[in-house]
Design a protein around this motif. Structure first.
Motif, PDB file in Angstrom:
ATOM      1  N   ALA A   1       0.935  -1.260   0.061  1.00 42.24           N
ATOM      2  CA  ALA A   1      -0.012   0.029  -0.172  1.00 42.24           C
ATOM      3  C   ALA A   1       0.756   1.400  -0.119  1.00 42.24           C
ATOM      4  CB  ALA A   1      -0.986  -0.083   1.300  1.00 42.24           C
ATOM      5  N   LEU A   2       1.867   1.055   0.685  1.00 43.70           N
ATOM      6  CA  LEU A   2       2.760   2.396   0.895  1.00 43.70           C
ATOM      7  C   LEU A   2       3.550   2.779  -0.555  1.00 43.70           C
ATOM      8  CD1 LEU A   2       4.190   1.940   4.552  1.00 43.70           C
ATOM      9  CD2 LEU A   2       2.698   3.533   3.636  1.00 43.70           C
ATOM     10  N   THR A   3       3.890   1.550  -1.138  1.00 45.72           N
ATOM     11  CA  THR A   3       4.585   1.381  -2.527  1.00 45.72           C
ATOM     12  C   THR A   3       3.673   2.074  -3.326  1.00 45.72           C
ATOM     13  OG1 THR A   3       6.052  -0.256  -1.857  1.00 45.72           O
ATOM     14  CG2 THR A   3       5.959   0.173  -4.349  1.00 45.72           C
ATOM     15  N   ILE A   4       2.436   1.623  -3.514  1.00 47.85           N
ATOM     16  CA  ILE A   4       1.255   2.082  -4.558  1.00 47.85           C
ATOM     17  C   ILE A   4       0.803   3.482  -4.127  1.00 47.85           C
ATOM     18  CG2 ILE A   4      -0.568   1.594  -5.590  1.00 47.85           C
ATOM     19  CD1 ILE A   4       0.071  -1.412  -5.339  1.00 47.85           C
ATOM     20  N   GLY A   5       0.653   3.741  -2.835  1.00 47.14           N
ATOM     21  CA  GLY A   5      -0.368   4.756  -2.564  1.00 47.14           C
ATOM     22  C   GLY A   5       0.737   5.990  -2.066  1.00 47.14           C
ATOM     23  N   GLY A   6       1.794   5.681  -1.638  1.00 46.09           N
ATOM     24  CA  GLY A   6       2.780   6.906  -1.079  1.00 46.09           C
ATOM     25  C   GLY A   6       2.035   7.381   0.176  1.00 46.09           C
ATOM     26  N   THR A   7       2.282   8.803   0.215  1.00 44.89           N
ATOM     27  CA  THR A   7       1.710   9.637   1.319  1.00 44.89           C
ATOM     28  C   THR A   7       0.081   9.575   1.671  1.00 44.89           C
ATOM     29  OG1 THR A   7       3.327  11.279   0.723  1.00 44.89           O
ATOM     30  CG2 THR A   7       1.722  11.758   2.208  1.00 44.89           C
ATOM     31  N   THR A   8      -0.472   9.322   0.485  1.00 43.98           N
ATOM     32  CA  THR A   8      -1.999   9.023   0.630  1.00 43.98           C
ATOM     33  C   THR A   8      -2.194   7.728   1.765  1.00 43.98           C
ATOM     34  OG1 THR A   8      -2.379   9.971  -1.134  1.00 43.98           O
ATOM     35  CG2 THR A   8      -4.205   8.683  -0.353  1.00 43.98           C
TER      36      THR A   8
ATOM     37  N   ILE B   1      -0.235   6.296   3.706  1.00 42.99           N
ATOM     38  CA  ILE B   1      -0.023   6.651   5.101  1.00 42.99           C
ATOM     39  C   ILE B   1      -0.994   7.056   5.992  1.00 42.99           C
ATOM     40  CG2 ILE B   1       1.515   7.999   6.692  1.00 42.99           C
ATOM     41  CD1 ILE B   1       3.870   7.624   4.622  1.00 42.99           C
ATOM     42  N   VAL B   2      -1.808   7.991   5.311  1.00 37.89           N
ATOM     43  CA  VAL B   2      -2.968   9.005   5.838  1.00 37.89           C
ATOM     44  C   VAL B   2      -4.025   7.815   6.236  1.00 37.89           C
ATOM     45  CG1 VAL B   2      -4.793  10.656   5.514  1.00 37.89           C
ATOM     46  CG2 VAL B   2      -2.380  11.111   4.814  1.00 37.89           C
ATOM     47  N   PHE B   3      -4.191   7.032   5.157  1.00 40.63           N
ATOM     48  CA  PHE B   3      -5.398   5.823   5.285  1.00 40.63           C
ATOM     49  C   PHE B   3      -4.915   4.906   6.587  1.00 40.63           C
ATOM     50  CE2 PHE B   3      -7.051   7.684   1.385  1.00 40.63           C
ATOM     51  CZ  PHE B   3      -8.387   7.800   1.754  1.00 40.63           C
ATOM     52  N   LEU B   4      -3.471   4.271   6.458  1.00 41.75           N
ATOM     53  CA  LEU B   4      -3.027   3.578   7.591  1.00 41.75           C
ATOM     54  C   LEU B   4      -3.461   4.188   9.007  1.00 41.75           C
ATOM     55  CD1 LEU B   4      -1.583   1.133   8.485  1.00 41.75           C
ATOM     56  CD2 LEU B   4       0.658   2.566   8.103  1.00 41.75           C
ATOM     57  N   VAL B   5      -2.989   5.325   8.909  1.00 46.67           N
ATOM     58  CA  VAL B   5      -3.206   6.055  10.291  1.00 46.67           C
ATOM     59  C   VAL B   5      -4.551   6.218  10.731  1.00 46.67           C
ATOM     60  CG1 VAL B   5      -2.847   8.321  11.766  1.00 46.67           C
ATOM     61  CG2 VAL B   5      -0.985   7.500  10.413  1.00 46.67           C
ATOM     62  N   LEU B   6      -5.312   6.557   9.878  1.00 44.10           N
ATOM     63  CA  LEU B   6      -7.023   6.516   9.995  1.00 44.10           C
ATOM     64  C   LEU B   6      -7.560   5.092  10.417  1.00 44.10           C
ATOM     65  CD1 LEU B   6      -8.245   8.953   7.237  1.00 44.10           C
ATOM     66  CD2 LEU B   6      -8.242   9.651   9.496  1.00 44.10           C
TER      67      LEU B   6
END
Length: 168
Positions: A50-57, A59-64
């Motif tokens: 997810a981090l490779t494909i989505g980048g910063t976005t 990370i936001v969803f992971l934290v959420l």
């Protein structure tokens, strides 16, 4: 064939877990296996991809994804039961989306290693659903969750080919 194997593996999970529950040592091993498997799948496969494909976005969803259920559960002190229901509904929607994606990954035209990974991870998913839902919410809810996952996977497997072609 992939679809049938994935549903069989999902349904085999509760059977294996049920057999292991009769023996105290087997139960502890299965509980640990389920916990480690889920944590491993999330930490080794899902989050890095997810981090490779989505980048910063991503990370936001992971934290959420980590913070949101906690905030809801704690934010509704007086309405704990309703907050818990909301978290369960969101989790159920997440399972449906995951099953839809799994169904597409099982398509014969997709990478076979991915299909095998989906089939293999269905066993601990079935065990985890049984482990968490059966004792807390009862047999009907656990069976409904397994049925919901199976149906969502079958729908996306059946309709996924044309959808993927359209998207490409």
């Amino acid at each position: 064939m992939n679809l049938l194997l994935s549903i069989a593996a999902l349904l085999l999970g509760p059977i294996i877990y049920g057999l292991g529950r009769r023996n105290h040592v087997a139960r502890q091993v299965l509980d640990g296996f389920i916990f480690i498997t889920i944590a491993g799948i999330i930490c080794v496969n899902i989050i890095p991809e997810a981090l490779t494909i989505g980048g910063t976005t991503a990370i936001v969803f992971l934290v959420l994804g980590i913070v949101f259920p906690v905030i809801i559960e704690r934010g509704f002190h007086g309405a704990f039961h309703e907050a818990h229901k909301l978290v369960l509904i969101i989790a159920a929607l997440g399972l449906i989306v995951h099953a839809l994606i799994d169904g597409i990954a099982l398509l014969p035209s997709r990478e076979s290693d991915l299909a095998y990974a989906v089939i293999m991870h269905r066993l601990p998913v079935g065990m985890a659903i049984w482990w968490s839902l059966r004792p807390n919410l009862g047999l009907p809810v656990a069976i409904a969750a397994l049925a919901m996952i199976s149906i969502a996977t079958a729908v996306s497997y059946t309709l996924g080919g044309p959808m993927v072609e359209l998207a490409e």
